[in-house]
Enzyme design. Structure first.
Site, mmCIF file in Angstrom:
data_model
loop_
_atom_site.group_PDB
_atom_site.id
_atom_site.type_symbol
_atom_site.label_atom_id
_atom_site.label_comp_id
_atom_site.label_asym_id
_atom_site.label_seq_id
_atom_site.Cartn_x
_atom_site.Cartn_y
_atom_site.Cartn_z
ATOM 1 N N GLN A 1 -39.922 9.664 0.635
ATOM 2 C CA GLN A 1 -38.871 9.398 1.625
ATOM 3 C C GLN A 1 -39.456 8.869 2.935
ATOM 4 O OE1 GLN A 1 -34.955 11.851 1.570
ATOM 5 N NE2 GLN A 1 -36.556 13.388 1.436
ATOM 6 N N LEU A 2 -40.453 9.566 3.464
ATOM 7 C CA LEU A 2 -41.070 9.129 4.712
ATOM 8 C C LEU A 2 -41.909 7.883 4.498
ATOM 9 C CD1 LEU A 2 -41.730 9.412 7.687
ATOM 10 C CD2 LEU A 2 -43.515 11.083 7.068
ATOM 11 N N ASP B 1 -56.910 7.806 -5.916
ATOM 12 C CA ASP B 1 -56.383 9.126 -6.257
ATOM 13 C C ASP B 1 -56.891 10.090 -5.191
ATOM 14 O OD1 ASP B 1 -55.693 11.585 -7.233
ATOM 15 O OD2 ASP B 1 -56.734 11.384 -9.157
ATOM 16 N N TYR C 1 -47.030 17.923 -2.045
ATOM 17 C CA TYR C 1 -46.281 18.591 -3.108
ATOM 18 C C TYR C 1 -45.256 19.452 -2.400
ATOM 19 C CZ TYR C 1 -45.191 21.532 -7.147
ATOM 20 O OH TYR C 1 -44.537 22.193 -8.157
ATOM 21 N N THR D 1 -44.936 21.216 8.191
ATOM 22 C CA THR D 1 -43.612 21.778 7.941
ATOM 23 C C THR D 1 -43.405 23.113 8.647
ATOM 24 O OG1 THR D 1 -42.217 22.723 6.184
ATOM 25 C CG2 THR D 1 -44.573 22.799 5.832
ATOM 26 N N ASP D 2 -42.147 23.462 8.877
ATOM 27 C CA ASP D 2 -41.815 24.777 9.445
ATOM 28 C C ASP D 2 -42.121 25.908 8.456
ATOM 29 O OD1 ASP D 2 -38.736 25.650 8.273
ATOM 30 O OD2 ASP D 2 -39.362 23.572 8.050
ATOM 31 N N TYR E 1 -46.071 27.332 -1.287
ATOM 32 C CA TYR E 1 -45.955 26.035 -0.612
ATOM 33 C C TYR E 1 -46.344 26.160 0.861
ATOM 34 C CZ TYR E 1 -43.655 22.237 1.914
ATOM 35 O OH TYR E 1 -43.381 21.191 2.769
ATOM 36 N N TRP F 1 -36.540 19.947 7.257
ATOM 37 C CA TRP F 1 -35.284 19.480 6.682
ATOM 38 C C TRP F 1 -35.178 17.947 6.706
ATOM 39 C CZ3 TRP F 1 -30.945 23.300 8.738
ATOM 40 C CH2 TRP F 1 -31.362 24.614 8.528
#
Length: 283
Positions: free
Chosen positions: A14-15, A35, A59, A101-102, A124, A148
């Protein structure tokens, strides 16, 4: 800024897709050429004309990471691959910009500042926290904590739109609170950081606006789309009851974005970007 000297990792996510639109001359490579989970592949790649690596690869299957196979993959992509990129960045004097990420927090504090200590609840979250530590050891680094994320591809907004158009009255979690981050907002922030050569370190990036639950956001999606469906609020614990391999999620995901704003960045209200996003969707 010469965007031909930018390398996008995770260019098809997406980004990554949004970054390609912003930096059309940026370089990227498919897995047959590079890779990132393979140290030799990364170290042998020709980085001679690259100044900036934008790492949008991760991931992100939060529940999948709780499985035996998913746990291995999460650590491989979110930590080992990041370590490979960190080493090549140091070796070639490259700036490494990494998306976090939060979920590196347990969601008991609100809002989360750039200086909060790690307290991940899930595999995660633990892998992303470990990746942040690795990146922080790079002399030229930016860690962008976000939450989000909504962009091109499968995401929450598109799922709720599909359900709404089918007449479904969805049960949606109402005790996780935060703000959406649209990929165009994230790309604007990345561009602001790079163009202005901001001080290296951690920056929280999300859209601005009144914090909301996923249920609140769904109601806004339906309102913008002129859908009359009811949205049934449900607690996180009840929503995931009797489901296997469910990761614990932070209930408070609100990010303090005052640091990036203090540099002159003008954040966009999430409701404005949500309306623009929905109005661009096929009817």
């Amino acid at each position: 800024m010469d965007n031909s000297r930018i390398f996008i990792i995770g260019a098809n996510g997406q980004l990554g897709l949004a970054l390609q639109k912003k930096y059309p001359n940026a370089r990227k490579a498919d897995i047959s050429e590079l890779d990132i989970t393979d140290k030799k592949s990364v170290m042998d790649y020709d980085w001679s004309n690259i100044d900036i690596i934008l790492n949008a690869a991760a991931y992100t299957n939060v529940d999948g990471a709780e499985t035996e196979e998913g746990r291995r993959t999460a650590w491989l992509v979110n930590v080992v691959a990041v370590s490979n990129l960190q080493q090549v960045s140091i070796k070639n004097d490259i700036t490494l910009l990494h998306i976090s990420t939060d979920y590196v927090f347990d969601g008991t504090k609100s809002p989360h500042s750039e200086y909060e200590s790690f307290s991940p609840l899930s595999v995660y979250g633990s892998t992303k926290a470990a990746g942040d530590i690795v990146v922080s050891l790079t002399p030229k680094h930016y860690i962008l904590r976000t939450s989000w994320v909504i962009g091109d591809g499968k995401n929450f907004v598109r799922t709720m739109l599909e359900l709404g158009k089918k007449g479904v009255e969805p049960s949606v979690v109402d005790d996780q609170i935060g703000r959406l981050t649209f990929t165009n907002e994230l790309v604007r922030a990345i561009d602001h950081i790079l163009l202005n050569s901001l001080e290296y370190g951690i920056y929280n990036i999300s859209n601005d606006g009144i914090p909301a639950s996923w249920a609140d956001i769904t109601r806004e999606i339906f309102k913008i789309s002129s859908l009359q469906n009811n949205v049934i609020g449900i607690s996180t614990s009840n929503y995931y009851q009797n489901k296997d391999n469910v990761a614990l999620r932070p209930l408070k995901s609100l990010l303090d974005i005052s640091k990036i704003q203090a540099t002159g960045f003008k954040s966009t209200d999430w409701k404005i970007n949500l309306s623009e996003y929905i109005n661009k969707e096929p009817k």
